[in-house]
Design a protein around this motif. Structure first.
Motif, PDB file in Angstrom:
ATOM      1  N   VAL A  57       0.826  -1.212   0.000  1.00 35.86           N
ATOM      2  CA  VAL A  57       0.000   0.000   0.000  1.00 35.86           C
ATOM      3  C   VAL A  57       0.860   1.262   0.000  1.00 35.86           C
ATOM      4  O   VAL A  57       0.517   2.273  -0.622  1.00 35.86           O
ATOM      5  CB  VAL A  57      -0.938  -0.005   1.231  1.00 35.86           C
ATOM      6  CG1 VAL A  57      -1.596   1.357   1.420  1.00 35.86           C
ATOM      7  CG2 VAL A  57      -1.996  -1.089   1.080  1.00 35.86           C
ATOM      8  N   ASP A  58       1.997   1.196   0.684  1.00 35.21           N
ATOM      9  CA  ASP A  58       2.842   2.379   0.831  1.00 35.21           C
ATOM     10  C   ASP A  58       3.491   2.815  -0.472  1.00 35.21           C
ATOM     11  O   ASP A  58       3.962   3.956  -0.576  1.00 35.21           O
ATOM     12  CB  ASP A  58       3.922   2.119   1.887  1.00 35.21           C
ATOM     13  CG  ASP A  58       3.333   1.859   3.263  1.00 35.21           C
ATOM     14  OD1 ASP A  58       2.422   2.605   3.658  1.00 35.21           O
ATOM     15  OD2 ASP A  58       3.770   0.903   3.931  1.00 35.21           O
ATOM     16  N   ASP A  59       3.497   1.946  -1.458  1.00 32.09           N
ATOM     17  CA  ASP A  59       4.069   2.341  -2.739  1.00 32.09           C
ATOM     18  C   ASP A  59       3.256   3.455  -3.390  1.00 32.09           C
ATOM     19  O   ASP A  59       3.789   4.221  -4.201  1.00 32.09           O
ATOM     20  CB  ASP A  59       4.158   1.141  -3.686  1.00 32.09           C
ATOM     21  CG  ASP A  59       5.099   1.403  -4.850  1.00 32.09           C
ATOM     22  OD1 ASP A  59       6.301   1.626  -4.602  1.00 32.09           O
ATOM     23  OD2 ASP A  59       4.625   1.403  -6.000  1.00 32.09           O
ATOM     24  N   HIS A  60       1.977   3.563  -3.043  1.00 34.15           N
ATOM     25  CA  HIS A  60       1.164   4.658  -3.576  1.00 34.15           C
ATOM     26  C   HIS A  60       1.704   6.013  -3.125  1.00 34.15           C
ATOM     27  O   HIS A  60       1.526   7.011  -3.822  1.00 34.15           O
ATOM     28  CB  HIS A  60      -0.287   4.505  -3.125  1.00 34.15           C
ATOM     29  CG  HIS A  60      -0.976   3.295  -3.698  1.00 34.15           C
ATOM     30  ND1 HIS A  60      -0.959   2.990  -5.032  1.00 34.15           N
ATOM     31  CD2 HIS A  60      -1.718   2.324  -3.107  1.00 34.15           C
ATOM     32  CE1 HIS A  60      -1.656   1.877  -5.253  1.00 34.15           C
ATOM     33  NE2 HIS A  60      -2.120   1.461  -4.094  1.00 34.15           N
ATOM     34  N   LEU A  61       2.334   6.048  -1.956  1.00 31.76           N
ATOM     35  CA  LEU A  61       2.928   7.302  -1.492  1.00 31.76           C
ATOM     36  C   LEU A  61       4.030   7.758  -2.450  1.00 31.76           C
ATOM     37  O   LEU A  61       4.131   8.947  -2.784  1.00 31.76           O
ATOM     38  CB  LEU A  61       3.503   7.118  -0.084  1.00 31.76           C
ATOM     39  CG  LEU A  61       2.494   6.831   1.025  1.00 31.76           C
ATOM     40  CD1 LEU A  61       3.231   6.355   2.283  1.00 31.76           C
ATOM     41  CD2 LEU A  61       1.654   8.065   1.329  1.00 31.76           C
ATOM     42  N   ALA A  62       4.844   6.813  -2.879  1.00 31.67           N
ATOM     43  CA  ALA A  62       5.889   7.136  -3.849  1.00 31.67           C
ATOM     44  C   ALA A  62       5.283   7.578  -5.175  1.00 31.67           C
ATOM     45  O   ALA A  62       5.820   8.457  -5.859  1.00 31.67           O
ATOM     46  CB  ALA A  62       6.803   5.932  -4.070  1.00 31.67           C
ATOM     47  N   SER A  63       4.143   6.994  -5.535  1.00 32.11           N
ATOM     48  CA  SER A  63       3.490   7.358  -6.796  1.00 32.11           C
ATOM     49  C   SER A  63       3.033   8.811  -6.783  1.00 32.11           C
ATOM     50  O   SER A  63       3.182   9.524  -7.779  1.00 32.11           O
ATOM     51  CB  SER A  63       2.289   6.446  -7.041  1.00 32.11           C
ATOM     52  OG  SER A  63       2.690   5.102  -7.197  1.00 32.11           O
ATOM     53  N   VAL A  64       2.467   9.258  -5.663  1.00 33.07           N
ATOM     54  CA  VAL A  64       2.021  10.654  -5.582  1.00 33.07           C
ATOM     55  C   VAL A  64       3.222  11.581  -5.659  1.00 33.07           C
ATOM     56  O   VAL A  64       3.220  12.572  -6.405  1.00 33.07           O
ATOM     57  CB  VAL A  64       1.232  10.917  -4.290  1.00 33.07           C
ATOM     58  CG1 VAL A  64       0.705  12.355  -4.288  1.00 33.07           C
ATOM     59  CG2 VAL A  64       0.071   9.950  -4.137  1.00 33.07           C
ATOM     60  N   ALA A  65       4.262  11.268  -4.883  1.00 31.22           N
ATOM     61  CA  ALA A  65       5.458  12.114  -4.887  1.00 31.22           C
ATOM     62  C   ALA A  65       6.081  12.176  -6.274  1.00 31.22           C
ATOM     63  O   ALA A  65       6.484  13.251  -6.747  1.00 31.22           O
ATOM     64  CB  ALA A  65       6.473  11.577  -3.873  1.00 31.22           C
ATOM     65  N   SER A  66       6.162  11.037  -6.956  1.00 31.45           N
ATOM     66  CA  SER A  66       6.755  10.993  -8.291  1.00 31.45           C
ATOM     67  C   SER A  66       5.943  11.792  -9.295  1.00 31.45           C
ATOM     68  O   SER A  66       6.493  12.490 -10.153  1.00 31.45           O
ATOM     69  CB  SER A  66       6.871   9.537  -8.765  1.00 31.45           C
ATOM     70  OG  SER A  66       7.751   8.803  -7.951  1.00 31.45           O
ATOM     71  N   THR A  67       4.609  11.691  -9.187  1.00 30.77           N
ATOM     72  CA  THR A  67       3.764  12.410 -10.124  1.00 30.77           C
ATOM     73  C   THR A  67       3.880  13.913  -9.920  1.00 30.77           C
ATOM     74  O   THR A  67       3.969  14.686 -10.891  1.00 30.77           O
ATOM     75  CB  THR A  67       2.296  11.972  -9.968  1.00 30.77           C
ATOM     76  OG1 THR A  67       2.227  10.549  -9.972  1.00 30.77           O
ATOM     77  CG2 THR A  67       1.456  12.497 -11.112  1.00 30.77           C
ATOM     78  N   ALA A  68       3.890  14.353  -8.663  1.00 30.95           N
ATOM     79  CA  ALA A  68       4.077  15.785  -8.380  1.00 30.95           C
ATOM     80  C   ALA A  68       5.420  16.260  -8.909  1.00 30.95           C
ATOM     81  O   ALA A  68       5.529  17.357  -9.481  1.00 30.95           O
ATOM     82  CB  ALA A  68       3.967  16.040  -6.880  1.00 30.95           C
ATOM     83  N   SER A  69       6.454  15.430  -8.748  1.00 31.15           N
ATOM     84  CA  SER A  69       7.779  15.775  -9.256  1.00 31.15           C
ATOM     85  C   SER A  69       7.747  15.961 -10.768  1.00 31.15           C
ATOM     86  O   SER A  69       8.352  16.896 -11.316  1.00 31.15           O
ATOM     87  CB  SER A  69       8.774  14.676  -8.884  1.00 31.15           C
ATOM     88  OG  SER A  69      10.023  14.876  -9.506  1.00 31.15           O
TER      89      SER A  69
END
Length: 334
Positions: free
Chosen positions: A158-170
């Motif tokens: 589930v925590d991989d979604h956190l990286a997805s949000v950060a990556s998309t904002a980047s």
């Protein structure tokens, strides 16, 4: 994403409905460093009695033609991408922390540290930018990067979604800056009329410790993915997306020109649907991110008739901006 080739289009489109597992980087450098009267939260900002340059930006989101934060953003995002490229990108995000190999643990810990460092370095950029929507985008990069780094102690899929949000904002920040630096944003900013000013804007809050976009799904979440899919699954879009984005409009073969002509109304329809959807949220930041995508998408449609290769960044900024909300929806619902 690599410059040129069909993959450039495809990555920008498909990643909105896939779990993004990489902070892709386009190397940028910036020589422009003043505010913009057109964009990113309305421009026209005036001096604020604080160290937040965008504090008085309460106007409509638009195309950003200048931003002083773009130059210092470049080494931050490139350094982070370099660490992520040392094996982490090939990880299986479904494997929980207890089952990591020693090699995987080293990779995760290195990326967690790099994300935390990048987040800390982005704090002054959120104060420096003259645009509200860029300040908000930096804030979400900061918040979700730190949350991902914190999650690694007890990591589950589930925590991989956190990286997805950060990556998309980047990526949104990177492509907005790319359009600034190439001159594409300035060349195209006048193609689309400004939106109406928002009824309200999100409070600035503590920029050193920004909060996540939301922790329970926003009302737009149930409709956002289907709305984005309307474009991605459309036959006209599928034909167009396989073209070579390095070819300018004047040199397009007849079949590719026909695909471009056919995809324009489909893109416009999706942008219209996104604009309506944004109004269903009471979260001003959600509205800003979706409206940013709407304006960049509409601008790209108007640019198709005279398309140049540097318009790719306008297209990709428009594709990814609503994706920040989409990825945040996935985490909140998990």
């Amino acid at each position: 994403p690599k410059k040129g080739g069909a993959g450039k289009w495809a990555i920008g489109a498909v990643s909105l409905v896939a779990v993004i597992a990489v902070t892709a980087v386009v190397a940028v450098s910036c020589t422009k460093n003043s505010g913009d009267s057109n964009g990113g939260g309305g421009g026209g900002t005036s001096a604020a009695p604080s160290d937040v340059a965008s504090a008085n930006d309460k106007g409509p989101v638009g195309i950003i033609t200048e931003d002083p934060s773009c130059a210092p953003w470049t080494p931050i995002t490139n350094t982070l991408a370099g660490v992520e490229g040392n094996g982490w990108l090939q990880r299986d995000p479904s494997i929980p922390v207890g089952a990591w190999t020693p090699e995987a643990r080293v990779q995760y810990e290195a990326v967690g540290k790099a994300m935390r460092n990048a987040a800390d370095q982005a704090v002054p950029l959120s104060k420096m930018t003259t645009h509200r929507v860029m300040r908000e985008m930096y804030g979400q990069f900061i918040a979700y990067s730190r949350a991902y780094a914190d999650s690694l102690i007890t990591y589950t899929a589930v925590d991989d979604h956190l990286a997805s949000v950060a990556s998309t904002a980047s990526l949104v920040i990177t492509y907005v800056c790319g359009a600034v630096i190439s001159g594409a944003a300035e060349a195209r900013a006048s193609l689309v009329s400004a939106q109406a000013p928002p009824a309200s804007v999100a409070p600035i809050g503590d920029l050193s410790n920004p909060q996540r976009l939301f922790d329970t799904p926003d009302p737009v979440c149930s409709e956002l993915s289907p709305t984005l899919q309307q474009l991605l699954q459309n036959p006209a879009f599928k034909n167009w997306v396989n073209g070579d984005p390095s070819i300018p409009a004047a040199s397009l073969p007849p079949d590719q020109q026909a695909f471009a002509d056919a995809v324009a109304p489909v893109m416009t329809s999706t942008a219209d649907a996104l604009e309506k959807l944004a109004k269903k949220s009471s979260n001003p930041m959600v509205q800003d991110f979706i409206q940013l995508g709407v304006q960049y998408r509409r601008t790209f449609v108007q640019a198709l008739a005279t398309y140049q290769a540097n318009d790719q960044d306008i297209y990709l900024a428009g594709q990814y901006a609503p994706g920040v909300v989409s990825m945040a929806c996935r985490y909140a619902a998990s």
